[in-house]
Scaffold this motif. Sequence first.
Motif, PDB file in Angstrom:
ATOM      1  N   GLY A 238      49.579  52.509  42.756  1.00 44.27           N
ATOM      2  CA  GLY A 238      49.117  53.504  43.712  1.00 44.27           C
ATOM      3  C   GLY A 238      50.208  53.834  44.713  1.00 44.27           C
ATOM      4  N   ALA A 239      49.855  54.600  45.718  1.00 40.89           N
ATOM      5  CA  ALA A 239      50.844  55.023  46.715  1.00 40.89           C
ATOM      6  C   ALA A 239      51.398  53.847  47.498  1.00 40.89           C
ATOM      7  CB  ALA A 239      50.219  56.037  47.665  1.00 40.89           C
ATOM      8  N   GLY A 240      50.522  52.920  47.870  1.00 35.88           N
ATOM      9  CA  GLY A 240      50.978  51.814  48.708  1.00 35.88           C
ATOM     10  C   GLY A 240      50.711  50.445  48.137  1.00 35.88           C
ATOM     11  N   GLU A 241      49.953  50.391  47.049  1.00 34.04           N
ATOM     12  CA  GLU A 241      49.642  49.081  46.476  1.00 34.04           C
ATOM     13  C   GLU A 241      49.615  49.133  44.961  1.00 34.04           C
ATOM     14  OE1 GLU A 241      45.935  48.441  48.641  1.00 34.04           O
ATOM     15  OE2 GLU A 241      44.802  48.828  46.793  1.00 34.04           O
ATOM     16  N   VAL A 242      49.729  47.968  44.377  1.00 29.70           N
ATOM     17  CA  VAL A 242      49.747  47.814  42.922  1.00 29.70           C
ATOM     18  C   VAL A 242      48.617  46.866  42.535  1.00 29.70           C
ATOM     19  CG1 VAL A 242      51.064  46.948  40.946  1.00 29.70           C
ATOM     20  CG2 VAL A 242      52.222  48.243  42.750  1.00 29.70           C
ATOM     21  N   ARG A 243      47.841  47.282  41.538  1.00 31.11           N
ATOM     22  CA  ARG A 243      46.716  46.471  41.075  1.00 31.11           C
ATOM     23  C   ARG A 243      47.063  45.919  39.700  1.00 31.11           C
ATOM     24  NH1 ARG A 243      41.654  47.130  38.430  1.00 31.11           N
ATOM     25  NH2 ARG A 243      39.944  46.036  39.511  1.00 31.11           N
ATOM     26  N   LYS A 244      47.132  44.619  39.620  1.00 26.65           N
ATOM     27  CA  LYS A 244      47.490  43.948  38.368  1.00 26.65           C
ATOM     28  C   LYS A 244      46.263  43.225  37.839  1.00 26.65           C
ATOM     29  CE  LYS A 244      51.059  40.854  36.470  1.00 26.65           C
ATOM     30  NZ  LYS A 244      52.316  40.132  36.770  1.00 26.65           N
ATOM     31  N   GLN A 245      45.730  43.746  36.726  1.00 28.29           N
ATOM     32  CA  GLN A 245      44.526  43.180  36.124  1.00 28.29           C
ATOM     33  C   GLN A 245      44.920  42.368  34.894  1.00 28.29           C
ATOM     34  OE1 GLN A 245      41.587  45.888  34.340  1.00 28.29           O
ATOM     35  NE2 GLN A 245      39.982  44.659  35.293  1.00 28.29           N
ATOM     36  N   PHE A 246      44.585  41.099  34.918  1.00 24.95           N
ATOM     37  CA  PHE A 246      44.965  40.186  33.845  1.00 24.95           C
ATOM     38  C   PHE A 246      43.922  40.193  32.729  1.00 24.95           C
ATOM     39  CE2 PHE A 246      47.274  38.846  37.498  1.00 24.95           C
ATOM     40  CZ  PHE A 246      48.457  38.296  37.033  1.00 24.95           C
ATOM     41  N   VAL A 247      44.365  39.805  31.562  1.00 23.95           N
ATOM     42  CA  VAL A 247      43.459  39.663  30.430  1.00 23.95           C
ATOM     43  C   VAL A 247      42.471  38.544  30.722  1.00 23.95           C
ATOM     44  CG1 VAL A 247      43.372  39.036  27.971  1.00 23.95           C
ATOM     45  CG2 VAL A 247      45.195  40.524  28.819  1.00 23.95           C
ATOM     46  N   ALA A 248      41.240  38.691  30.241  1.00 25.68           N
ATOM     47  CA  ALA A 248      40.237  37.642  30.426  1.00 25.68           C
ATOM     48  C   ALA A 248      40.771  36.300  29.926  1.00 25.68           C
ATOM     49  CB  ALA A 248      38.959  38.019  29.684  1.00 25.68           C
ATOM     50  N   GLY A 249      40.504  35.257  30.673  1.00 29.89           N
ATOM     51  CA  GLY A 249      40.980  33.932  30.299  1.00 29.89           C
ATOM     52  C   GLY A 249      42.344  33.585  30.858  1.00 29.89           C
ATOM     53  N   HIS A 250      42.945  34.528  31.584  1.00 34.45           N
ATOM     54  CA  HIS A 250      44.278  34.285  32.143  1.00 34.45           C
ATOM     55  C   HIS A 250      44.219  34.030  33.650  1.00 34.45           C
ATOM     56  CE1 HIS A 250      47.230  35.514  28.805  1.00 34.45           C
ATOM     57  NE2 HIS A 250      46.061  35.301  28.258  1.00 34.45           N
ATOM     58  N   GLU A 251      43.161  33.339  34.061  1.00 35.12           N
ATOM     59  CA  GLU A 251      43.018  33.017  35.483  1.00 35.12           C
ATOM     60  C   GLU A 251      44.203  32.219  36.006  1.00 35.12           C
ATOM     61  OE1 GLU A 251      39.128  34.110  33.933  1.00 35.12           O
ATOM     62  OE2 GLU A 251      40.609  32.647  33.258  1.00 35.12           O
ATOM     63  N   ALA A 252      44.747  31.345  35.163  1.00 34.23           N
ATOM     64  CA  ALA A 252      45.868  30.505  35.613  1.00 34.23           C
ATOM     65  C   ALA A 252      47.082  31.358  35.959  1.00 34.23           C
ATOM     66  CB  ALA A 252      46.225  29.475  34.543  1.00 34.23           C
ATOM     67  N   ARG A 253      47.297  32.420  35.201  1.00 36.46           N
ATOM     68  CA  ARG A 253      48.433  33.294  35.489  1.00 36.46           C
ATOM     69  C   ARG A 253      48.211  34.078  36.777  1.00 36.46           C
ATOM     70  NH1 ARG A 253      50.829  35.773  29.851  1.00 36.46           N
ATOM     71  NH2 ARG A 253      51.680  33.813  29.073  1.00 36.46           N
ATOM     72  N   ALA A 254      46.982  34.546  36.967  1.00 40.79           N
ATOM     73  CA  ALA A 254      46.660  35.251  38.210  1.00 40.79           C
ATOM     74  C   ALA A 254      46.835  34.306  39.403  1.00 40.79           C
ATOM     75  CB  ALA A 254      45.230  35.781  38.145  1.00 40.79           C
ATOM     76  N   GLU A 255      46.398  33.091  39.234  1.00 41.78           N
ATOM     77  CA  GLU A 255      46.526  32.075  40.292  1.00 41.78           C
ATOM     78  C   GLU A 255      47.997  31.824  40.618  1.00 41.78           C
ATOM     79  OE1 GLU A 255      44.941  29.745  43.080  1.00 41.78           O
ATOM     80  OE2 GLU A 255      43.616  30.516  41.537  1.00 41.78           O
ATOM     81  N   ARG A 256      48.800  31.724  39.586  1.00 41.17           N
ATOM     82  CA  ARG A 256      50.228  31.457  39.750  1.00 41.17           C
ATOM     83  C   ARG A 256      50.909  32.636  40.472  1.00 41.17           C
ATOM     84  NH1 ARG A 256      53.735  28.262  36.265  1.00 41.17           N
ATOM     85  NH2 ARG A 256      51.941  27.757  34.986  1.00 41.17           N
TER      86      ARG A 256
END
Length: 271
Positions: free
Chosen positions: A11-29
């Motif tokens: 977006g103009a001021g932010e980026v939304r990164k949506q992970f594949v289901a089951g990749h909570e560990a990567r989002a956490e990292r």
Amino acid sequence: MQTSTHDVTIGAGEVRKQFVAGHEARAEREWACLTLLAEHAPGLAPRPLRREDGQRPVVVMSRVPGAPVAPRPLTTVETAALGVALRRMYDVPVEAVTAAGIGPRRYGADALAGVLVEWLAEDHDLEQCRDPALMADALALARAYVAAPPLPEPRLTALGIADLNPANVLLHDGEVRLVDFEDGGLSDPAYELADHVEHLGSRLPGVYDVDALAAAVGLDAGDRARTAEYRPLWAAFWLAMLLPGNGGWRRNPRGTTEAQAVHFMALAGHH
């Protein structure tokens, strides 16, 4: 083998990164690394803004200025700027990294060889290759190498990004910003540099010069020697990725696999 792990909406001021289901560990990292860098190296990476936990975890971060480096050798000035950026990251106190609950990076120095033993043990139809005999030799050498790799003892002294694909290096007004920390974590700068220069996306177009980047980061002679010792392991990783049936085989031109085989054998001391 690796496949795409996320979708990115800019977006103009932010980026939304949506992970594949089951990749909570990567989002956490990713969240943990960005939070740590916002405190200890502000401006180096996006600021973490918020998280959304649904079926697919989401990390929303600030949008940082800059364009990804092109698939060509970095200039001397660009290499210096990247060195400054990496050094800022490596200078985050290791105590802060561990206090933030950030563990070793994905495919760290202690883990990668074991992963490659499994990957290289799989059956691949080498008759699909342009030079099946070369590939059989390379695969035999790679299997022997990863079974007992002559690696230095890792020194987990720094936060590492893990994936320095040139697309993750943004240039803006002479400064470098780094994005994509989903695989990042506690690491060894010498191991990180080996990973970066062996990444297929950087090695084929010659984006990073190993000596120039090591100098820009401030690695001493001992760490440069250790980088050289780690490079065959990453070359074996990319050989595995490029075998028939794997993602790298499908994404790259014919002949890339054989070229990687020759490169790996040269690094592993088999001429």
